[in-house]
Design an enzyme around this catalytic site. Sequence first.
Site, short mmCIF file in Angstrom:
data_model
loop_
_atom_site.label_atom_id
_atom_site.label_comp_id
_atom_site.label_asym_id
_atom_site.label_seq_id
_atom_site.Cartn_x
_atom_site.Cartn_y
_atom_site.Cartn_z
CD GLN A 448 -2.99 -1.16 2.21
OE1 GLN A 448 -3.71 -2.15 2.34
NE2 GLN A 448 -3.07 -0.13 3.03
CG HIS A 450 -1.68 4.26 1.41
ND1 HIS A 450 -2.76 3.76 2.10
CD2 HIS A 450 -0.60 3.87 2.15
CE1 HIS A 450 -2.35 3.11 3.18
NE2 HIS A 450 -1.05 3.17 3.23
CG HIS A 548 -4.77 -7.57 8.10
ND1 HIS A 548 -4.04 -7.16 7.00
CD2 HIS A 548 -5.74 -6.63 8.27
CE1 HIS A 548 -4.53 -6.02 6.54
NE2 HIS A 548 -5.57 -5.68 7.30
CG ASN A 593 -5.63 -4.93 2.84
OD1 ASN A 593 -4.86 -4.96 1.88
ND2 ASN A 593 -5.61 -3.99 3.74
#
Length: 622
Positions: A448, A450, A548, A593
């Site tokens: 990710q 971002h 997670h 994810n």
Amino acid sequence: MSTSSSDPFYNFAKTSFKSAAAQKASATSLPPLPGPDQKVPGMDIKYDVVIVGSGPIGCTYARELVEAGYKVAMFDIGEIDSGLKIGAHKKNTVEYQKNIDKFVNVIQGQLMSVSVPVNKLVVDTLSPTSWQASTFFVRNGSNPEQDPLRNLSGQAVTRVVGGMSTHWTCATPRFDREQRPLLVKDDPDADDAIWDQLYTKAESYFKTGTDQFNESIRHNLVLNKLAEEYKGQRTFQQIPLAATRRNPTFVEWSSANTVFDLQNRPNIDAPEERFNLFPAVACERVMRNASNTAIESLHIRDLISGDRFAIQADVYVLTAGAVHNTQLLVNSGFGKLGRPDPANPPELLPFLGSYITEQSLVFCQTVMSTELIDSVKSDMTIIGNPGELGYSVSYMPGASTNKHPDWWNEKVQNHMMQHQEDPLPIPFEDPEPQVTTLFQPSHPWHTQIHRDAFSYGAVQQSIDSRLIVDWRFFGRTEPKEENKLWFSDKITDAYNMPQPTFDFRFPAGRTSQEAEDMMTDMCVMSAKIGGFLPGSLPQFMEPGLVLHLGGTHRMGFDEQEDNCCVDTDSRVFGFNNLFLGGCGNIPTAYGANPTLTAMSLAIKSCEYIKKNFTPSPFTPAQ
């Protein structure tokens, strides 16, 4: 936890003491729960389905079953604190979308650590008149049974209606074959087909898309640079996001509420549906029948009044998360309370809490390079200096020599003219980057790239946030039997349930080597965008911080052969009406994810329920 005889807890742990939760006999005469509003048409006490937990997975069960005509009650230990839309994402406010770093405090305020080792630092500067502890038993919610060397120290839970979906990143990638659990044996094409069907439906519930940031300058700046640097080697795209862009500067982030509107039914919009939400209710145990083949009731405690009730239903679904599903089951006689003893395994669900997984996480932040920032205005013709008479910024729309599309150049021109005081050519409200290169066999980790809010990674006020890119790479962990989540028979948590304790380490071999390779990959890739932000150099983050956690109640085809707890319809082995939902079902090593995959498994589970249980008749209000 390995303790010595000098530790006060050493002798205490060897006593026959049991916590109140461990001693508590299962009551069988609790009164039924009254309806939240006796005037609601069609309300009565017995339900077709009860759901524990109100996050996206619980809401998936609710949507599928309520729309199919079932009478459903949902219970959550948390309260409603997300405004008019129950269980909505808290980032759906203009304030946080204008300043994403302010949202860090919201996340930190929502997360509650699962297991905190005792802090043995002694405060020896107290006044002699002050009471001072002489032991390290329990203080400030600490867990004396937690070995700090085998903890998931970053693991936390969110106890609100909507769960973690009220503050999550909304990243919803699909798992590839290497990460997915098998749903069809010995037929990869059939397995692909059923997963595609489930994923497609789950994406529609979440409103997953890959184009919400197509007209972000920063997003395209990072995306195009990485695509150029890795041409022919890696594929870059937008992170699949559960979100809807409402206008150029505002995104509506999806949540549990997006999956299912948690308003009680029947109501004006759904006059023939039956659903009731009960917040601030602790679900303490499910009661088994004498033959251990079915669940007869759910025992709950109203956290406001303190009253306890027994809830009856045809179907019981636990979607309270990987930790709390397991906690509720252990408190109900599945698995076993206390430190695991290999010589004395439990009779019911012997693999409950074993083979747990959590992803490794590497993180850094970079400040975009001068080259990248200068390229933003490469199509501009600039005359004069900002603030001076005659200063102008222009471009030639549609020119074949332009490096950027017209929408980009128009934004840059307007910003440079209207905000001449700003040294950056990037508009103040330009959306953040949301870039990924997906998990693949040659690079088995999820990325990710971002700018988002987490419980860590806030940027100091002296740095312009428009320059910052966050890098989060998630590595997979092989399931190993010795990695466990177990529950104390001596210590309880803040809600008087058995205290969770982790016995976890990242396995040596493939898992550890991939984590090291992942770190190298992040360092090399991030350097192509800019220099590291001081204080956010490349680092491994605390185990569990990814949030997670998986494999706590694993899925498989055969309980003994696959060392699992539920079948591929998420039904607990040996029980015809007990179902588990969430990431705890996922038995594989995964880097991406997991929410979309857990939701897909819930959809499949609902198909089984609809085939095997009949909704009760609906009686309209007189």
